[in-house]
Design a protein around this motif. Structure first.
Motif, PDB file in Angstrom:
ATOM      1  N   MET A  16       0.833  -1.192   0.000  1.00 27.86           N
ATOM      2  CA  MET A  16       0.000   0.000   0.000  1.00 27.86           C
ATOM      3  C   MET A  16       0.874   1.252   0.000  1.00 27.86           C
ATOM      4  N   SER A  17       0.439   2.240  -0.701  1.00 25.38           N
ATOM      5  CA  SER A  17       1.187   3.490  -0.715  1.00 25.38           C
ATOM      6  C   SER A  17       0.592   4.459   0.290  1.00 25.38           C
ATOM      7  N   LYS A  18       1.469   5.196   0.934  1.00 24.17           N
ATOM      8  CA  LYS A  18       0.997   6.199   1.891  1.00 24.17           C
ATOM      9  C   LYS A  18       0.659   7.474   1.139  1.00 24.17           C
ATOM     10  N   LYS A  19      -0.389   8.121   1.601  1.00 23.19           N
ATOM     11  CA  LYS A  19      -0.787   9.384   0.985  1.00 23.19           C
ATOM     12  C   LYS A  19       0.164  10.485   1.429  1.00 23.19           C
ATOM     13  N   GLN A  20       0.613  11.273   0.470  1.00 20.12           N
ATOM     14  CA  GLN A  20       1.478  12.390   0.815  1.00 20.12           C
ATOM     15  C   GLN A  20       0.629  13.582   1.217  1.00 20.12           C
ATOM     16  N   ARG A  21       1.067  14.244   2.244  1.00 17.29           N
ATOM     17  CA  ARG A  21       0.371  15.453   2.677  1.00 17.29           C
ATOM     18  C   ARG A  21       0.789  16.608   1.772  1.00 17.29           C
ATOM     19  N   PRO A  22      -0.146  17.542   1.517  1.00 19.67           N
ATOM     20  CA  PRO A  22       0.232  18.697   0.691  1.00 19.67           C
ATOM     21  C   PRO A  22       1.223  19.581   1.437  1.00 19.67           C
ATOM     22  N   THR A  23       2.032  20.255   0.667  1.00 16.18           N
ATOM     23  CA  THR A  23       2.983  21.181   1.274  1.00 16.18           C
ATOM     24  C   THR A  23       2.220  22.392   1.811  1.00 16.18           C
ATOM     25  N   ARG A  24       2.888  23.185   2.596  1.00 15.28           N
ATOM     26  CA  ARG A  24       2.264  24.393   3.158  1.00 15.28           C
ATOM     27  C   ARG A  24       1.766  25.305   2.033  1.00 15.28           C
ATOM     28  N   GLU A  25       2.569  25.447   0.984  1.00 15.47           N
ATOM     29  CA  GLU A  25       2.178  26.291  -0.157  1.00 15.47           C
ATOM     30  C   GLU A  25       0.944  25.727  -0.860  1.00 15.47           C
ATOM     31  N   GLN A  26       0.918  24.416  -1.058  1.00 16.62           N
ATOM     32  CA  GLN A  26      -0.242  23.789  -1.699  1.00 16.62           C
ATOM     33  C   GLN A  26      -1.498  23.960  -0.846  1.00 16.62           C
ATOM     34  N   GLU A  27      -1.352  23.830   0.458  1.00 16.72           N
ATOM     35  CA  GLU A  27      -2.492  23.994   1.359  1.00 16.72           C
ATOM     36  C   GLU A  27      -3.011  25.438   1.320  1.00 16.72           C
ATOM     37  N   GLU A  28      -2.105  26.407   1.279  1.00 12.76           N
ATOM     38  CA  GLU A  28      -2.520  27.816   1.190  1.00 12.76           C
ATOM     39  C   GLU A  28      -3.262  28.085  -0.116  1.00 12.76           C
ATOM     40  N   ILE A  29      -2.772  27.529  -1.207  1.00  7.38           N
ATOM     41  CA  ILE A  29      -3.431  27.703  -2.504  1.00  7.38           C
ATOM     42  C   ILE A  29      -4.813  27.048  -2.480  1.00  7.38           C
ATOM     43  N   ARG A  30      -4.902  25.854  -1.876  1.00  2.41           N
ATOM     44  CA  ARG A  30      -6.190  25.160  -1.776  1.00  2.41           C
ATOM     45  C   ARG A  30      -7.189  25.976  -0.966  1.00  2.41           C
ATOM     46  N   LEU A  31      -6.747  26.513   0.166  1.00  5.74           N
ATOM     47  CA  LEU A  31      -7.640  27.328   0.999  1.00  5.74           C
ATOM     48  C   LEU A  31      -8.064  28.606   0.284  1.00  5.74           C
ATOM     49  N   ARG A  32      -7.138  29.226  -0.437  1.00  4.64           N
ATOM     50  CA  ARG A  32      -7.480  30.435  -1.196  1.00  4.64           C
ATOM     51  C   ARG A  32      -8.542  30.115  -2.236  1.00  4.64           C
ATOM     52  N   GLY A  33      -8.386  28.981  -2.915  1.00  3.52           N
ATOM     53  CA  GLY A  33      -9.370  28.563  -3.909  1.00  3.52           C
ATOM     54  C   GLY A  33     -10.733  28.283  -3.284  1.00  3.52           C
ATOM     55  N   LEU A  34     -10.731  27.640  -2.113  1.00  4.26           N
ATOM     56  CA  LEU A  34     -11.999  27.362  -1.433  1.00  4.26           C
ATOM     57  C   LEU A  34     -12.691  28.652  -1.005  1.00  4.26           C
ATOM     58  N   ARG A  35     -11.913  29.626  -0.551  1.00  3.35           N
ATOM     59  CA  ARG A  35     -12.504  30.918  -0.162  1.00  3.35           C
ATOM     60  C   ARG A  35     -13.125  31.622  -1.361  1.00  3.35           C
ATOM     61  N   ILE A  36     -12.413  31.581  -2.495  1.00  2.00           N
ATOM     62  CA  ILE A  36     -12.943  32.197  -3.714  1.00  2.00           C
ATOM     63  C   ILE A  36     -14.230  31.500  -4.131  1.00  2.00           C
ATOM     64  N   LEU A  37     -14.230  30.167  -4.092  1.00  2.00           N
ATOM     65  CA  LEU A  37     -15.422  29.409  -4.453  1.00  2.00           C
ATOM     66  C   LEU A  37     -16.585  29.741  -3.519  1.00  2.00           C
ATOM     67  N   ALA A  38     -16.309  29.841  -2.230  1.00  5.93           N
ATOM     68  CA  ALA A  38     -17.361  30.179  -1.261  1.00  5.93           C
ATOM     69  C   ALA A  38     -17.946  31.554  -1.556  1.00  5.93           C
TER      70      ALA A  38
END
Length: 63
Positions: free
Chosen positions: A1-23
């Motif tokens: 089984m492969s372990k899931k990699q956690r997103p980097t801090r930069e990727q997480e910030e981009i994801r949150l920014r995108g979610l805020r824009i979508l909201a």
């Protein structure tokens, strides 16, 4: 089984920014729709559901 990699801090910030824009987009579309419906139906009140009790001046509930 492969372990899931956690997103980097930069990727997480981009994801949150995108979610805020979508909201924001969803809220604006909802408010624009509510305003348009309110103008068409005369006040935007939901008349399809049960009547809500509204407190009167004396604190009593009126319908």
């Amino acid at each position: 089984m492969s372990k899931k990699q956690r997103p980097t801090r930069e990727q997480e910030e981009i994801r949150l920014r995108g979610l805020r824009i979508l909201a924001r987009m969803i809220v604006r579309a909802h408010l624009d729709g509510s305003i348009a419906e309110g103008q068409e139906s005369g006040g935007g009140q939901d008349t399809t559901g049960p009547a809500r009790e509204v407190p009167g001046k004396d604190g009593e509930h009126v319908r």
